[in-house]
Scaffold this motif. Structure first.
Motif, PDB file in Angstrom:
ATOM      1  N   MET A  35      35.589  32.496  77.061  1.00 15.73           N
ATOM      2  CA  MET A  35      34.830  33.373  76.138  1.00 15.73           C
ATOM      3  C   MET A  35      33.383  32.882  76.054  1.00 15.73           C
ATOM      4  SD  MET A  35      35.834  34.463  72.214  1.00 15.73           S
ATOM      5  CE  MET A  35      35.038  33.128  71.315  1.00 15.73           C
ATOM      6  N   LEU A  36      32.463  33.831  76.233  1.00 14.50           N
ATOM      7  CA  LEU A  36      31.044  33.454  76.206  1.00 14.50           C
ATOM      8  C   LEU A  36      30.602  33.143  74.775  1.00 14.50           C
ATOM      9  CD1 LEU A  36      29.563  36.209  78.567  1.00 14.50           C
ATOM     10  CD2 LEU A  36      29.890  33.805  79.106  1.00 14.50           C
ATOM     11  N   SER A  37      29.767  32.127  74.642  1.00 14.28           N
ATOM     12  CA  SER A  37      29.219  31.799  73.319  1.00 14.28           C
ATOM     13  C   SER A  37      28.138  32.821  72.974  1.00 14.28           C
ATOM     14  CB  SER A  37      28.633  30.394  73.329  1.00 14.28           C
ATOM     15  OG  SER A  37      27.460  30.374  74.115  1.00 14.28           O
ATOM     16  N   ASP A  38      27.728  32.833  71.718  1.00 15.16           N
ATOM     17  CA  ASP A  38      26.674  33.760  71.281  1.00 15.16           C
ATOM     18  C   ASP A  38      25.402  33.530  72.104  1.00 15.16           C
ATOM     19  OD1 ASP A  38      27.543  33.579  67.729  1.00 15.16           O
ATOM     20  OD2 ASP A  38      28.301  34.842  69.355  1.00 15.16           O
TER      21      ASP A  38
ATOM     22  N   ASN B  40      30.918  43.836  68.962  1.00 20.02           N
ATOM     23  CA  ASN B  40      32.355  43.767  68.661  1.00 20.02           C
ATOM     24  C   ASN B  40      32.719  42.509  67.877  1.00 20.02           C
ATOM     25  OD1 ASN B  40      33.039  46.224  69.827  1.00 20.02           O
ATOM     26  ND2 ASN B  40      33.271  45.340  71.857  1.00 20.02           N
ATOM     27  N   ARG B  41      32.004  41.467  68.130  1.00 17.98           N
ATOM     28  CA  ARG B  41      32.301  40.198  67.463  1.00 17.98           C
ATOM     29  C   ARG B  41      31.918  40.235  65.985  1.00 17.98           C
ATOM     30  NH1 ARG B  41      30.257  35.258  71.027  1.00 17.98           N
ATOM     31  NH2 ARG B  41      31.932  35.960  72.362  1.00 17.98           N
ATOM     32  N   TYR B  42      30.829  40.904  65.666  1.00 18.53           N
ATOM     33  CA  TYR B  42      30.295  40.811  64.306  1.00 18.53           C
ATOM     34  C   TYR B  42      30.332  42.115  63.498  1.00 18.53           C
ATOM     35  CZ  TYR B  42      28.577  36.170  65.407  1.00 18.53           C
ATOM     36  OH  TYR B  42      28.512  34.844  65.742  1.00 18.53           O
ATOM     37  N   LYS B  43      30.794  43.189  64.087  1.00 19.56           N
ATOM     38  CA  LYS B  43      30.708  44.468  63.362  1.00 19.56           C
ATOM     39  C   LYS B  43      31.534  44.461  62.082  1.00 19.56           C
ATOM     40  CE  LYS B  43      34.173  46.748  66.284  1.00 19.56           C
ATOM     41  NZ  LYS B  43      34.466  47.834  67.228  1.00 19.56           N
TER      42      LYS B  43
END
Lengths: 148, 195
Positions: free
Chosen positions: B1-4, B24-27
């Motif tokens: 998984m890619l980091s921010d 998608n990560r923060y919505k």
């Protein structure tokens, strides 16, 4: 730990922000003290109820809408070189230019000087008919001595 | 998984599609934060979209050594505060001409009372939270809903930890008082209706 020390820390304790040793001491006090326990449970219940309010979820097309509204991305920026690099390149070209043009000018000046000298020599040596310009230059270089 | 940070770098390099990972990560957490602050789902969703657009446009300003989660919530918080300020101005202007119509609304819609009873507690809580001062509400929402530590709240808001602790403590006290009053009011209303 006594009530007057525990009560100011109840909020921090409830937020999980106490040092483990302090949290343990507060916990022990709450087991024994009805008043502090009631105070703690009252707030804890409110916070738990707030947390139980169902979280909202974005609509199914949320991400697509965001992506669709993104502005067109400009080409990736070239990392701007520091100003001193540009200056150094400019100075380098300037110096190289000087190194090339100054000798050229000098040679040209020398040639011009030679031409003037040739004319003078011709007059002084009464040389009216030279086959080549080079003979005159040779004369200058050899100090006017020529073989006839 | 890619980091921010990896995702951000990819987007900066021209791979716009990677921004979808950030969305998608923060919505959900961003939407929940905004919704708890402004209490209107549609408006909250629109504002959340605007938050992501702003983040995208200003990606070059984000510095890798910062915490991206704190950065994104800082933007969300600032935009939410601006929305609340605009809303206060509009409410103030509309009340100049029309007055407070809440009671009139309930008077003409008696069904609302019975429906409210079902979700009474939830609405009481929401109303109590909405009655908090803005900074208290921000601190409480970040702590209670998003379970941010004091330290993380400090990164988002720029407030000191003692200030955050005080705001949350006062928010809880205020909630306790407000809910007690609301419960008393509800009991009184019930008694009147039963008569």
């Amino acid at each position: 730990m006594k009530c007057d020390r525990v009560i100011p820390l109840l909020n921090r304790f409830q937020d999980g922000e106490c040092h483990p040793e302090t949290a343990s001491a507060i916990n022990d006090h709450l087991k024994r003290c009805d008043r502090c326990r009631r105070e703690f449970l009252r707030i804890d219940q409110i916070i738990s109820e707030i947390q139980e309010i169902k979280a909202v979820t974005p609509s199914s097309h949320f991400t697509a809408r965001v992506m669709g509204n993104l502005p067109v991305q400009k080409p990736a920026h070239r990392i701007p070189a520091p100003a001193f690099i540009y200056s150094a390149v400019f100075i380098l070209f300037f110096v190289l230019g000087l190194l090339v043009t100054v000798p050229l000018n000098t040679v040209k000046q020398m040639e011009n000087r030679e031409i003037t000298l040739v004319e003078l020599l011709m007059k002084s040596q009464n040389l009216n008919h030279f086959d080549t310009h080079q003979r005159a230059i040779d004369l200058i270089r050899t100090g006017g001595q020529h073989e006839e | 998984m890619l980091s921010d940070d990896e995702v951000i770098q990819a987007v900066r390099d021209g791979n716009t599609r990677h921004f979808e990972i950030i969305v998608n990560r923060y919505k959900t957490p961003i939407l929940n934060f905004v919704y708890r602050m402004i209490s209107d789902y549609e408006e909250a969703e629109n504002l959340t979209q605007d938050v992501f657009l702003k983040i995208f446009k200003n990606l070059n300003r984000y510095k890798k050594e910062n915490n991206f989660q704190a950065y994104i919530f800082t933007i969300a918080r600032n935009m939410t505060i601006n929305t609340l300020k605009k809303r206060k101005r509009m409410v103030a202007i509309s009340r100049l001409f029309s007055g407070d119509r809440d009671e009139e609304f309930f008077h003409h819609h008696p069904d609302i009372h019975s429906r409210m009873e079902k979700k009474d507690r939830e609405q009481q809580l929401t109303k109590a939270i909405n009655g908090l001062k803005e900074n208290q509400k921000i601190a409480l929402v970040l702590k209670v809903y998003l379970e941010f530590s004091y330290k993380k709240i400090a990164e988002v808001t720029g407030w000191s930890i003692p200030k955050i602790e005080t705001l949350i403590s006062r928010a809880k006290s205020q909630l306790k008082t407000t809910l007690l009053l609301q419960e008393n009011d509800s009991r009184n209303v019930k008694k009147v209706r039963e008569k």
